[in-house]
Motif scaffolding. Structure first.
Motif, PDB file in Angstrom:
ATOM      1  N   ASN A 151       0.818  -1.203   0.000  1.00 16.74           N
ATOM      2  CA  ASN A 151       0.000   0.000   0.000  1.00 16.74           C
ATOM      3  C   ASN A 151       0.855   1.258   0.000  1.00 16.74           C
ATOM      4  O   ASN A 151       1.940   1.281   0.579  1.00 16.74           O
ATOM      5  N   LYS A 152       0.345   2.289  -0.627  1.00 17.96           N
ATOM      6  CA  LYS A 152       1.021   3.572  -0.657  1.00 17.96           C
ATOM      7  C   LYS A 152       1.288   4.047   0.765  1.00 17.96           C
ATOM      8  O   LYS A 152       0.422   3.991   1.629  1.00 17.96           O
ATOM      9  N   TYR A 180      13.670   4.336  -5.198  1.00 19.80           N
ATOM     10  CA  TYR A 180      12.731   3.779  -4.229  1.00 19.80           C
ATOM     11  C   TYR A 180      13.190   2.450  -3.629  1.00 19.80           C
ATOM     12  O   TYR A 180      12.505   1.886  -2.778  1.00 19.80           O
ATOM     13  N   THR A 204       7.595   3.197  -0.676  1.00 21.02           N
ATOM     14  CA  THR A 204       6.499   3.401  -1.628  1.00 21.02           C
ATOM     15  C   THR A 204       6.211   4.882  -1.881  1.00 21.02           C
ATOM     16  O   THR A 204       5.625   5.222  -2.906  1.00 21.02           O
ATOM     17  N   ASP A 205       6.595   5.754  -0.950  1.00 21.19           N
ATOM     18  CA  ASP A 205       6.361   7.187  -1.158  1.00 21.19           C
ATOM     19  C   ASP A 205       7.185   7.741  -2.316  1.00 21.19           C
ATOM     20  O   ASP A 205       6.880   8.815  -2.845  1.00 21.19           O
ATOM     21  N   LYS A 209       3.658   6.330  -9.235  1.00 21.78           N
ATOM     22  CA  LYS A 209       2.293   5.987  -9.631  1.00 21.78           C
ATOM     23  C   LYS A 209       1.845   4.687  -8.984  1.00 21.78           C
ATOM     24  O   LYS A 209       2.656   3.859  -8.558  1.00 21.78           O
ATOM     25  N   LEU A 210       0.524   4.535  -8.915  1.00 22.85           N
ATOM     26  CA  LEU A 210      -0.067   3.282  -8.458  1.00 22.85           C
ATOM     27  C   LEU A 210       0.014   2.240  -9.571  1.00 22.85           C
ATOM     28  O   LEU A 210       0.322   2.553 -10.712  1.00 22.85           O
ATOM     29  N   LEU A 239       1.618  -1.622  -6.460  1.00 21.57           N
ATOM     30  CA  LEU A 239       1.318  -0.602  -5.461  1.00 21.57           C
ATOM     31  C   LEU A 239      -0.171  -0.281  -5.450  1.00 21.57           C
ATOM     32  O   LEU A 239      -0.751   0.095  -6.475  1.00 21.57           O
ATOM     33  N   PRO A 241      -3.666   1.652  -3.385  1.00 21.73           N
ATOM     34  CA  PRO A 241      -3.965   2.862  -2.604  1.00 21.73           C
ATOM     35  C   PRO A 241      -3.920   2.588  -1.103  1.00 21.73           C
ATOM     36  O   PRO A 241      -4.063   1.456  -0.644  1.00 21.73           O
ATOM     37  N   ASP A 242      -3.738   3.652  -0.329  1.00 19.11           N
ATOM     38  CA  ASP A 242      -3.743   3.572   1.126  1.00 19.11           C
ATOM     39  C   ASP A 242      -5.157   3.886   1.630  1.00 19.11           C
ATOM     40  O   ASP A 242      -5.659   4.996   1.455  1.00 19.11           O
TER      41      ASP A 242
END
Length: 359
Positions: A151-152, A180, A204-205, A209-210, A239, A241-242
């Motif tokens: 997850n982000k 990253y 992940t930050d 992009k997702l 990746l 979404p959070d």
């Protein structure tokens, strides 16, 4: 009349409580560790999501023998949040093994059981069992680095076991790391027939992009080694979404992704034929459904979607076209990946089965 109203109130409260609770959902409950090296302890990690609407609390984790030590997320996991359960295994006994872990939490009246299995081998000079992939005199436990469904906002971690079968000291190094990824060798130097690991951390930050991100890193086998196909290690990251910070309103009024079918068949195509199918995506939820990312994994596919924001109760058509002339250029089966804001279906994969007739 008052008694009846009181009874109905109690019944309503009881029903609400029954449907309002935490729920623990593990990504996997069973793991096959394959061959492990004797007296080289390993840590087995299980990740879970709280798919309910109340905080999830793990009160205790038990292990099936004294050869393991457990750890877990100690803080309450909010609805939509993520946690972990780990077991460190000492690998002191040679031979096949099967171990169980019991998870006690407020989402279940009975423990949730996890397990892992494999075999401990005492052959430190022959690393073909524990380190299957050879890069010259250096052997690794993996030939691909995969971060699946992170997850982000998370910092994810995976390990690659490394063994030195050369006659000289070796320093494990991964070349051409993107911003990253971080690689840490433990220990930093391996002597002859010694083994260790490369710990790989994903921030992940720093991903732009997702969805799926693909890249490659390269193993340095000796001082001055160069980047080449022989030293390439593919990296794949999925990746998502959070959802840990969504509001109470969003949690109780989510979008619901529904697709007409997630397997598309294109049989008996002519070598130069172009054929299309249309599938319908419907939002059966209470808030807008967003297609945050759409990726196509084949030169033989074209995808066109009418709208990427779908209101509650509405639908969108997606046209999938197969170009038969490009099928032979594709490795693996063609597929489509969508990343959505539906907390229960953040990643949707559509398989495409396509074949053509030789003329």
């Amino acid at each position: 009349m008052k008694r009846l109203l009181s009874f109905l109130s109690i019944l309503l409260i009881t029903n609400i409580a029954a449907y309002s609770q935490s729920q623990i959902t593990f990504e996997t409950k069973s793991q096959d560790l394959g061959y492990l090296l004797w007296r080289n302890p390993v840590t087995v990690r299980y990740t879970f999501n709280n798919t309910g609407d109340k905080p999830l609390v793990i009160s205790n984790v038990t292990v099936s023998c004294g050869c393991m030590v457990a750890d877990w997320t100690r803080q309450p996991v909010p609805a939509g949040g993520k946690g972990y359960v780990e077991a460190s295994f000492d690998t002191e006994a040679i031979g096949k093994f099967y171990k169980e872990i019991g998870v006690y939490c407020n989402a279940s009246n009975v423990p949730v059981y996890l397990d892992f299995s494999g075999e401990v081998t005492a052959s430190p000079k022959d690393y073909s069992f524990t380190h299957k992939y050879g890069f010259g005199a250096i052997r690794l436990s993996k030939d691909e680095i995969v971060f699946d469904d992170v997850n982000k906002g998370e910092v994810a971690e995976t390990d690659v076991l490394v063994a030195n079968t050369s006659d000289k000291p070796y320093s494990p190094v991964l070349m051409h790391l993107p911003p990253y990824l971080t690689a840490i060798a433990e220990p930093k130097v391996l002597g002859k027939n010694e083994n260790g690991k490369i710990k790989i951390l994903l921030d992940t930050d720093k991903l732009s992009k997702l969805g799926i991100t693909r890249t490659s890193v390269y193993l340095s086998r000796f001082m001055g080694d160069k980047v080449s196909a022989e030293t390439e290690i593919p990296v794949s990251i999925a990746l998502l979404p959070d959802f840990s910070n969504i509001t109470e309103f969003q949690r109780h009024n989510p979008p619901v992704f529904d697709i007409e079918k997630n397997v598309l068949d294109f049989p008996d195509l002519k070598p130069k034929q172009k054929k299309s199918l249309v599938v319908v995506i419907t939002n059966k939820g209470k808030s807008n459904l967003e297609i945050l990312d759409l990726q196509v994994f084949s030169l033989a596919l074209n995808v066109d979607i009418k709208k990427t924001i779908i209101k509650p109760g509405e639908s969108s058509k997606m046209k999938v076209t197969v170009l038969a002339k490009n099928l032979h250029k594709s490795k693996g089966k063609p597929r489509i990946l969508m990343i959505t804001n539906d907390p229960t279906k953040p990643k949707v994969s559509i398989k495409v089965n396509a074949s053509f007739i030789e003329e």
